[in-house]
Design an enzyme around this catalytic site. Sequence first.
Site, short mmCIF file in Angstrom:
data_model
loop_
_atom_site.label_atom_id
_atom_site.label_comp_id
_atom_site.label_asym_id
_atom_site.label_seq_id
_atom_site.Cartn_x
_atom_site.Cartn_y
_atom_site.Cartn_z
N SER A 192 33.94 46.85 43.19
CA SER A 192 34.90 45.80 43.17
C SER A 192 35.37 45.46 42.47
O SER A 192 36.43 44.51 42.39
CB SER A 192 33.86 44.59 43.66
OG SER A 192 33.82 44.77 45.23
N LYS A 220 39.25 45.11 42.98
CA LYS A 220 40.08 43.98 43.53
C LYS A 220 40.74 43.06 42.24
O LYS A 220 41.83 42.20 42.81
CB LYS A 220 38.89 43.00 43.71
CG LYS A 220 37.93 43.57 45.53
CD LYS A 220 37.36 42.07 45.44
CE LYS A 220 36.84 43.15 46.82
NZ LYS A 220 34.98 43.21 46.58
N SER A 239 34.16 38.38 45.74
CA SER A 239 34.53 39.57 45.76
C SER A 239 34.01 40.51 47.35
O SER A 239 33.87 41.40 47.27
CB SER A 239 32.38 40.25 44.73
OG SER A 239 33.92 41.67 44.62
#
Length: 320
Positions: free
Chosen positions: A77, A80, A144
């Site tokens: 993640s 992101k 997240s």
Amino acid sequence: MTRLHGRRRWGLATAACLATVITAGLVGVAAGTVERSGGTATVAGLPWPRGARGALQVEGARDPVVYGSREPVPIASVAKLMTAYVFLRSRPLEPGRSGPVFRISAAEADRYGERLARQESVVPVRAGQEYTEREALEGLLTVSANNLAHEIARWDAGGERAFVAKMNAAARALGMRDTRYTDPSGFDSGTVSTASDQLLLLRAVSRLPGFLAVASQPWFEAPGTVGRIPTTDPVLGTGGVIAGKTGYTRAAGGNFAFVALTRRNNVPVLVRGVILGHHGVPNAAATCRFVPALVSAAVVGPPRRTAEADRVQTWADDPA
């Protein structure tokens, strides 16, 4: 709706207690600088999690310290950060503003159960649910949410393929030569990068208006729901950490990109760092715990005053 805190002084108050342990100036890693003990590997005086890889730079220092292999690896993640960068570049979020309103698609709402079954990180969504840009970014960075990453791709570029193309184009423009994005959330292990590349991105995205405000929230409350979901970043507000992005999958291991602000001789000092590929841990929280010691070891004196650190200090005194 998530509300911003008033004065963000908690991180700086904690950071004022930090010790410093290495000589002035961060430089590239030289051969023979690795010492291992317990769960850490010491490179250039910095205690990295053993077996991981990382990059760290104090704003104003000539070179970053780089630790471990420089081969691209899955980043989970932490991907992101680029999703946020592309979205914020398309739609700048001015301080104190919420940005445009978007709606959750029926298709993404229908995927909620499937994402849960695959153990993805998600927030509850329903078809037609409204999200402001700020709320979407807070859900993306604070807790997240993979489903918000995919909706951001649709809102911004009309679909995932076009958005991923924008992510890769942005990576090339930033000089991220060892990075490839295959999805907007990082759940796909084909999304790979290096700590050095992610450090380039972290510097770029943390300079965009609105990023620090949304990446520094200790909790998230999805629109139309009751209850706050705590941040995935367990060291937020500790050791000077003012913002960060965690990531974990079995393929990627523990990952963490962070921004820290501390003081030395009453001068603000800005530290950015990335840890990737920390395997043998159950989640990213185990990786995050190394960061306060990293920041403490990286802050050296006498500090060099920089305009960027002053800018972040001004924001921390009155975040928006």
